[in-house]
Scaffold this motif. Structure first.
Motif, PDB file in Angstrom:
ATOM      1  N   TYR A  62       0.849  -1.175   0.000  1.00 44.93           N
ATOM      2  CA  TYR A  62       0.000   0.000   0.000  1.00 44.93           C
ATOM      3  C   TYR A  62       0.894   1.239   0.000  1.00 44.93           C
ATOM      4  O   TYR A  62       2.027   1.205   0.480  1.00 44.93           O
ATOM      5  N   GLY A 122      -5.511   8.374   2.504  1.00 44.86           N
ATOM      6  CA  GLY A 122      -5.469   7.151   3.297  1.00 44.86           C
ATOM      7  C   GLY A 122      -4.496   6.158   2.681  1.00 44.86           C
ATOM      8  O   GLY A 122      -3.516   6.536   2.048  1.00 44.86           O
ATOM      9  N   PHE A 142       3.638   0.904   2.789  1.00 44.65           N
ATOM     10  CA  PHE A 142       3.418  -0.117   3.808  1.00 44.65           C
ATOM     11  C   PHE A 142       3.203  -1.470   3.160  1.00 44.65           C
ATOM     12  O   PHE A 142       2.455  -1.603   2.185  1.00 44.65           O
ATOM     13  N   GLY A 192       3.524  -3.752   8.255  1.00 48.87           N
ATOM     14  CA  GLY A 192       4.902  -3.483   8.598  1.00 48.87           C
ATOM     15  C   GLY A 192       5.077  -2.046   9.057  1.00 48.87           C
ATOM     16  O   GLY A 192       4.124  -1.275   9.082  1.00 48.87           O
ATOM     17  N   TYR A 221      -8.637   0.297  12.204  1.00 49.15           N
ATOM     18  CA  TYR A 221      -7.203   0.298  12.479  1.00 49.15           C
ATOM     19  C   TYR A 221      -6.824   1.587  13.188  1.00 49.15           C
ATOM     20  O   TYR A 221      -7.417   2.641  12.966  1.00 49.15           O
ATOM     21  N   GLN A 238      -3.451   4.059  13.854  1.00 51.43           N
ATOM     22  CA  GLN A 238      -2.097   4.310  13.383  1.00 51.43           C
ATOM     23  C   GLN A 238      -1.473   5.432  14.193  1.00 51.43           C
ATOM     24  O   GLN A 238      -1.917   6.578  14.124  1.00 51.43           O
ATOM     25  N   GLY A 292       4.410   7.596  12.760  1.00 52.53           N
ATOM     26  CA  GLY A 292       5.624   6.887  12.394  1.00 52.53           C
ATOM     27  C   GLY A 292       5.520   5.373  12.400  1.00 52.53           C
ATOM     28  O   GLY A 292       6.524   4.679  12.234  1.00 52.53           O
ATOM     29  N   LYS A 293       4.306   4.860  12.577  1.00 50.41           N
ATOM     30  CA  LYS A 293       4.128   3.405  12.644  1.00 50.41           C
ATOM     31  C   LYS A 293       3.107   2.944  11.611  1.00 50.41           C
ATOM     32  O   LYS A 293       2.376   3.740  11.031  1.00 50.41           O
ATOM     33  N   GLY A 294       3.060   1.646  11.405  1.00 52.37           N
ATOM     34  CA  GLY A 294       2.060   1.079  10.527  1.00 52.37           C
ATOM     35  C   GLY A 294       0.723   0.947  11.239  1.00 52.37           C
ATOM     36  O   GLY A 294       0.648   0.979  12.465  1.00 52.37           O
ATOM     37  N   PRO A 295      -0.359   0.800  10.466  1.00 53.59           N
ATOM     38  CA  PRO A 295      -1.679   0.608  11.077  1.00 53.59           C
ATOM     39  C   PRO A 295      -1.726  -0.652  11.937  1.00 53.59           C
ATOM     40  O   PRO A 295      -1.127  -1.668  11.595  1.00 53.59           O
ATOM     41  N   PHE A 314      -4.346  -3.311  13.974  1.00 49.27           N
ATOM     42  CA  PHE A 314      -5.715  -3.813  14.070  1.00 49.27           C
ATOM     43  C   PHE A 314      -6.306  -3.500  15.439  1.00 49.27           C
ATOM     44  O   PHE A 314      -5.670  -3.695  16.469  1.00 49.27           O
ATOM     45  N   PHE A 363      -8.517   4.516  11.079  1.00 48.69           N
ATOM     46  CA  PHE A 363      -9.019   4.214   9.747  1.00 48.69           C
ATOM     47  C   PHE A 363     -10.054   3.103   9.822  1.00 48.69           C
ATOM     48  O   PHE A 363      -9.861   2.115  10.519  1.00 48.69           O
ATOM     49  N   LEU A 400      -7.902  -4.830   1.385  1.00 47.09           N
ATOM     50  CA  LEU A 400      -8.775  -3.908   2.083  1.00 47.09           C
ATOM     51  C   LEU A 400      -8.885  -2.592   1.322  1.00 47.09           C
ATOM     52  O   LEU A 400      -7.951  -2.173   0.649  1.00 47.09           O
ATOM     53  N   PHE A 405      -9.491   1.289   2.248  1.00 46.70           N
ATOM     54  CA  PHE A 405      -9.421   2.133   3.431  1.00 46.70           C
ATOM     55  C   PHE A 405     -10.118   3.465   3.226  1.00 46.70           C
ATOM     56  O   PHE A 405     -10.121   4.027   2.135  1.00 46.70           O
ATOM     57  N   GLY A 406     -10.662   3.990   4.308  1.00 46.51           N
ATOM     58  CA  GLY A 406     -11.111   5.364   4.350  1.00 46.51           C
ATOM     59  C   GLY A 406      -9.930   6.284   4.596  1.00 46.51           C
ATOM     60  O   GLY A 406      -8.796   5.834   4.748  1.00 46.51           O
ATOM     61  N   LYS A 407     -10.205   7.587   4.647  1.00 47.64           N
ATOM     62  CA  LYS A 407      -9.111   8.547   4.711  1.00 47.64           C
ATOM     63  C   LYS A 407      -8.602   8.805   6.121  1.00 47.64           C
ATOM     64  O   LYS A 407      -7.577   9.410   6.295  1.00 47.64           O
TER      65      LYS A 407
END
Lengths: 112, 113
Positions: free
Chosen positions: A35, A42, A90, A104, B36, B38, B41-44, B46, B89, B101, B103-105
């Protein structure tokens, strides 16, 4: 991050140069995804893989290619980087028997 | 275009308040919805999910509500804490495992103490 690593974590490159981002997983999950995340948009799917050597395009695949020669690695290549590909990328993984996707830590790519 | 979106880009609450983050989706065929979180500086990460055959699902301090009639999804966070500050998100997916997936904004939640 559920056994997912991305490399590099940061990269600055120039327009026209090739770039390869790597996603590595230790979970033996079947599905892998790339992604990109941009302000106001988003996360958008670039490419995904549903097995070794099995890949398909996502919503924003133009200018990107992928390869998956083994279960644990999913490579994203920008053949000739453009400024519009400046983004945070990502990788995510998903198991066959699960709805959840694990992400990740991301790669921040800047194309000058 | 976007299949999933959020009503508000930002939400500010006081510590201890309950937070409600909303999301509207357009694909009535979607079978699976996820929230999700976020952090910078990190990934989403769950939080919670819900299938289309359910109206409500509860987790630890979080509840997801699904209204299929108006195609609306919400995330409720009870007793919001500063550590809940993040971008949230919603995402949707079809009924097949492995499907990517959408995703929304995102909504940025800011919690002040």
């Amino acid at each position: 991050d559920a056994g997912i690593t991305q490399s590099p974590r940061h990269k600055v490159t120039e327009t026209g140069t090739p770039v390869t981002l790597r996603c590595h997983q230790t979970e033996n999950h079947r599905y892998m995804y790339w992604y990109r995340q941009d302000p106001g948009h988003g996360l958008r799917l670039i490419h995904y893989s549903y097995g070794v050597k099995d890949t398909d395009k996502g919503e924003v695949s133009d200018g990107y290619s992928v390869s998956r020669s083994k279960t644990e690695d999913f490579l994203l290549t920008l053949e000739s980087a453009t400024s519009s590909q400046t983004s945070v990328y990502f990788c995510a993984i998903g198991a066959t028997n699960s709805n959840e996707q694990f992400f990740g830590p991301g790669t921040r790519l800047t194309v000058l | 275009g976007e299949s999933v979106g959020l009503h508000l880009p930002t939400l500010s609450v006081q510590e201890g308040d309950n937070s409600i983050i909303n999301c509207a989706y357009s694909n009535s065929a979607s079978d699976y919805f996820i929230w999700y979180k976020q952090e910078s500086g990190k990934g989403p990460q769950f939080i919670i999910d819900i299938r289309s055959n359910m109206d409500k699902r509860q987790g630890q301090r979080v509840t997801v509500l699904l209204n299929k009639t108006v195609k609306h999804l919400s995330l409720q966070i009870a007793a919001t804490q500063p550590g809940d500050s993040a971008v949230y998100f919603c995402a949707e997916r079809g009924d097949q495992a492995g499907t990517a997936l959408i995703f929304g904004k995102g909504t940025t939640l800011s919690v002040s103490s």
